[in-house]
Scaffold this motif. Sequence first.
Motif, PDB file in Angstrom:
ATOM      1  N   THR A  28       0.827  14.763 -29.422  1.00  0.00           N
ATOM      2  CA  THR A  28       1.770  14.776 -30.545  1.00  0.00           C
ATOM      3  C   THR A  28       2.974  13.309 -30.985  1.00  0.00           C
ATOM      4  O   THR A  28       3.635  14.375 -31.801  1.00  0.00           O
ATOM      5  N   TYR A  32       6.105  13.269 -35.095  1.00  0.00           N
ATOM      6  CA  TYR A  32       8.157  13.662 -34.685  1.00  0.00           C
ATOM      7  C   TYR A  32       8.104  12.863 -35.195  1.00  0.00           C
ATOM      8  O   TYR A  32       7.691  11.466 -35.343  1.00  0.00           O
ATOM      9  N   ARG A  53       8.332  10.023 -39.250  1.00  0.00           N
ATOM     10  CA  ARG A  53       7.180  10.253 -38.417  1.00  0.00           C
ATOM     11  C   ARG A  53       5.701   9.400 -38.707  1.00  0.00           C
ATOM     12  O   ARG A  53       4.839   9.082 -37.824  1.00  0.00           O
ATOM     13  N   ARG A  98      13.297  12.718 -29.970  1.00  0.00           N
ATOM     14  CA  ARG A  98      12.768  13.247 -30.837  1.00  0.00           C
ATOM     15  C   ARG A  98      13.431  14.570 -31.509  1.00  0.00           C
ATOM     16  O   ARG A  98      13.328  15.493 -31.048  1.00  0.00           O
ATOM     17  N   PHE A 100      12.373  16.544 -35.935  1.00  0.00           N
ATOM     18  CA  PHE A 100      11.236  17.036 -36.439  1.00  0.00           C
ATOM     19  C   PHE A 100      11.407  16.994 -37.900  1.00  0.00           C
ATOM     20  O   PHE A 100      10.665  16.349 -38.649  1.00  0.00           O
TER      21      PHE A 100
END
Length: 122
Positions: A28, A32, A53, A98, A100
Amino acid sequence: QVQLVESGGGLVQAGGSLRLSCAASGRTFSLYAMGWFRQPPGKEREFVAVVSRNGGSTNYADSVRGRFTISRDNPKNTVYLQMNSLKPEDTAIYYCARGFATATTPASFGSWGQGTQVTVSS
């Protein structure tokens, strides 16, 4: 739980360069934002740089803007910090994190690496 592993720290003379890397586990990584923070001796952790990202947006602390460059390679799950024209005041433990969003506060980042020491001698 993601694992973030920094590397590339060391001892360098003022004016020199280092390139830090941070490898992330899992699938993933591209979802992020990724940031670099540092903690100088006896001081609190502070923001250094952040990348979005897809790598299209970056932000830097005023103290490093023009000398440091953050980048990422999503297929390699890795974020980099190229540090040029290093100064003794750049001496710190450097952490990748990491989050958002391309924020600048440590509270906005939920996962952290163990840190890598950068020492700049005068």
